[in-house]
Design an enzyme around this catalytic site. Structure first.
Site, PDB file in Angstrom:
ATOM      1  N   LYS A 198       0.824  -1.212   0.000  1.00 26.12           N
ATOM      2  CA  LYS A 198       0.000   0.000   0.000  1.00 26.12           C
ATOM      3  C   LYS A 198       0.853   1.256   0.000  1.00 26.12           C
ATOM      4  CE  LYS A 198      -3.884  -1.204   2.735  1.00 26.12           C
ATOM      5  NZ  LYS A 198      -4.572  -1.111   3.996  1.00 26.12           N
ATOM      6  N   ASP A 199       1.865   1.237   0.904  1.00 26.83           N
ATOM      7  CA  ASP A 199       2.723   2.408   1.053  1.00 26.83           C
ATOM      8  C   ASP A 199       3.482   2.684  -0.234  1.00 26.83           C
ATOM      9  OD1 ASP A 199       1.944   2.777   3.658  1.00 26.83           O
ATOM     10  OD2 ASP A 199       3.525   1.497   4.455  1.00 26.83           O
ATOM     11  N   GLU A 200       3.895   1.623  -0.903  1.00 23.43           N
ATOM     12  CA  GLU A 200       4.670   1.785  -2.129  1.00 23.43           C
ATOM     13  C   GLU A 200       3.887   2.621  -3.147  1.00 23.43           C
ATOM     14  OE1 GLU A 200       6.505  -1.850  -3.403  1.00 23.43           O
ATOM     15  OE2 GLU A 200       6.958  -1.045  -5.382  1.00 23.43           O
ATOM     16  N   GLY A 201       2.617   2.282  -3.334  1.00 23.96           N
ATOM     17  CA  GLY A 201       1.787   3.028  -4.280  1.00 23.96           C
ATOM     18  C   GLY A 201       1.576   4.464  -3.826  1.00 23.96           C
ATOM     19  N   ALA A 204       4.622   6.652  -4.260  1.00 25.38           N
ATOM     20  CA  ALA A 204       4.798   7.048  -5.671  1.00 25.38           C
ATOM     21  C   ALA A 204       3.852   8.205  -6.014  1.00 25.38           C
ATOM     22  CB  ALA A 204       4.553   5.855  -6.595  1.00 25.38           C
TER      23      ALA A 204
END
Ligand SMILES: *[C@@H]1O[C@H](CO)[C@@H](O)[C@H](O)[C@H]1NC(C)=O
Ligand SMILES: *[C@@H]1O[C@H](CO)[C@@H](O)[C@H](O)[C@H]1NC(C)=O
Length: 507
Positions: A198-201, A204
């Site tokens: 989740k955090d990755e998206g 970004a």
């Protein structure tokens, strides 16, 4: 004056001179009033130390914040680790990125990621030393104790199991804290950890909107949506706007895993995010080839001699072919996987290929919380809640359109037309003659037709973007790489993000 008096005067003078010298040495160099050659400017009484000054302004916008700040982020991926050393100035209300230094670990057999060290946690931690050397060289000594560092591992590390992966993360933290002068961000604030998908998206999304100047500053223009297409999954993140009351529409985002509350730069954002596992470009290819093969198996259930012959696949450009290994599953009498020759049809058939892509999207899967995009996943309608704002599409979306000469911004209709040309095969490729390298790319990769059809179908049928919707492709904005790293580093500039300057240790 007697000799003894003279001696006393000299002694007192010596002590005085010594005190003056001591005071001089103890004064921070930037207050000494020396004109610094490298700085080339001696700002009146105060001289400029070039390592901690900027040519953008002479003092910090916030009295509580230093003029120059560094943040360090280590991206511990499965194939290797990289460090990003970001330098910001606080000339304005929002930190401005001045530059970025980047280094990755040398490749080695078996991969250079933290997980490649398996049981050797110490070795894994030490593998980051060459990256930290770069940080030691780049960050000015004075700023080191206040330059936070965080390490974010991607999902690969989980494969070692919870015990080993936490041992490695603990060894990394210990090494950082004992060998280097940088403050390590606390673990409950995500200091040294495996990053959540989740955090990755969302990171970004932060990177993109920060570089566009849409967040973190005084500008409150609508934010941009980001669509990422990787090999194994694809991500969508956007800030839906609900205009209440509007014909039957809910006036807020429904609760659930897709909802992400984000505080950034003094503002609160409610984001919709989802990572569709199995819908990355490489997993989509596998699934699409399987659909073509399954259709043949259904048509000829008993006699399998045709498996040795080329199979016509509408997702391969006319005149092209590719040997493909298709996974059938362990229990299949034909074997767990078979190799077949996928050959393009005599004439380009993009509509048929779109049909194959639509099948893998499972638009008819049960939708527990309406509305759904595809595969039963809830998503507010882009048409109703995000109809005019910017849409940025990255990674494979960029890699598969830019080399064919697509401009920075185009409509889905234009993407569809491009796809049809590509699927036609050489007879349709004349228009690519003027794009450097495009023909060589097309001849080299029989999957172009499949990849473009999947991308178009994902955006149009999957996410339900209208045909006239403009999308933007990008790899960089203002010279900076898009991706999660910068977005994850920006929140570190505030000490509320879980670190304190390591003042004590340097005195
Ligand atoms: C997000 O914030 C809202 C209120 O501001 C709260 O009701 C909701 O539970 C939060 N959701 C999550 C996923 O944290
Ligand atoms: C697939 O079969 C065709 C027809 O026999 C042949 O020309 C082509 O080289 C084969 N492709 C591959 C990748 O083996």
């Amino acid at each position: 004056m007697t000799p003894s008096q003279r001696a006393r005067y000299l002694k007192t003078g010596g002590i005085l001179a010594f005190i003056v010298l001591l005071l001089f040495l103890l004064t921070p160099s930037e207050k000494r009033g020396f004109s610094n050659i490298a700085g080339g400017y001696s700002g009146g009484q105060t001289a400029i130390d070039p390592t901690i000054s900027t040519d953008k302004c002479t003092k910090s916008y916030h009295p509580s914040k230093p003029l120059i700040q560094y943040a360090l982020m280590i991206d511990a991926g499965s194939t290797g680790s990289r460090i990003h050393v970001y330098r910001f100035n606080n000339c304005g209300p929002t930190p401005e990125l001045e530059n970025e230094i980047f280094k990755m670990t040398e490749p080695k057999a078996g991969g250079a990621g933290l997980s490649s060290y398996k049981a050797d946690a110490e070795g894994a931690a030490m593998s980051l030393d060459p990256l930290l050397e770069v940080a030691m060289h780049t960050v000015p000594d004075k700023l080191k104790p206040c330059s936070p560092i965080a390490v974010k591992a991607t999902a690969g590390l989980r494969l070692l199991g919870p015990e080993m992966s936490s041992k490695i993360l603990a060894a990394v933290r210990t090494r950082l804290e004992t060998v280097y002068p940088f403050p390590v961000v606390a673990d409950e604030k995500g200091g040294v950890q495996i990053m959540d998908g989740k955090d990755e998206g969302v990171y970004a999304w932060i990177t993109t909107n920060y570089l566009l100047g849409k967040i973190g500053g005084p500008d409150e223009t609508p934010t941009a949506a980001v669509f990422d297409l990787g090999g194994g999954s694809t991500q969508i993140v956007f800030q839906p706007t609900f205009k209440s009351p509007s014909g039957g529409m809910p006036d807020t985002l429904a609760e659930g895993d897709h909802k992400y509350n984000l505080s950034f730069g003094g503002r609160d954002f409610t984001l919709y995010q989802h990572s569709h596992l199995g819908y990355g470009l490489m997993s989509a290819r596998e699934a699409m080839h399987k659909i073509v093969l399954d259709a043949q198996l259904e048509e000829h259930p008993t006699d399998h001699t045709w498996l040795g012959e080329p199979i016509i696949n509408p997702c391969v450009a006319s005149g092209m072919s590719r040997e493909v290994e298709v996974k059938l599953g362990e229990s299949n009498p034909l074997g767990a996987s078979i190799k077949v020759n996928m050959t393009g049809p005599p004439e380009g058939s993009p509509a048929q290929c779109r049909g194959v892509a639509e099948k893998i999207l499972k638009k008819d899967a049960e939708c527990k919380l309406a509305p759904c995009s595809f595969n039963g996943v809830h998503q507010p309608s882009l048409d109703k809640t995000f109809s005019r704002e910017d849409v940025y599409i990255f990674s494979y979306f960029f890699d598969r359109t830019q080399p064919l000469g697509m401009p920075e911004s185009f409509t889905l209709k234009e993407l569809k037309d491009l796809t049809a040309k590509v699927c036609e095969g050489e007879s349709g490729w004349g228009i690519f003659g003027s794009v450097e390298g495009a023909l060589a790319e097309l001849k080299d990769r029989p999957e172009w037709c499949m990849d473009l059809n999947f991308m178009f179908t994902l955006l149009h049928t999957g996410y339900e973007m209208p045909m006239d919707r403009e999308v933007r492709i990008a790899k960089k904005i203002k010279g900076n790489e898009l991706g999660w790293c910068l977005g994850a580093s920006l929140p570190l500039l505030s000490q509320e993000s879980g670190w304190k300057c390591r003042i004590k240790e340097i005195s």
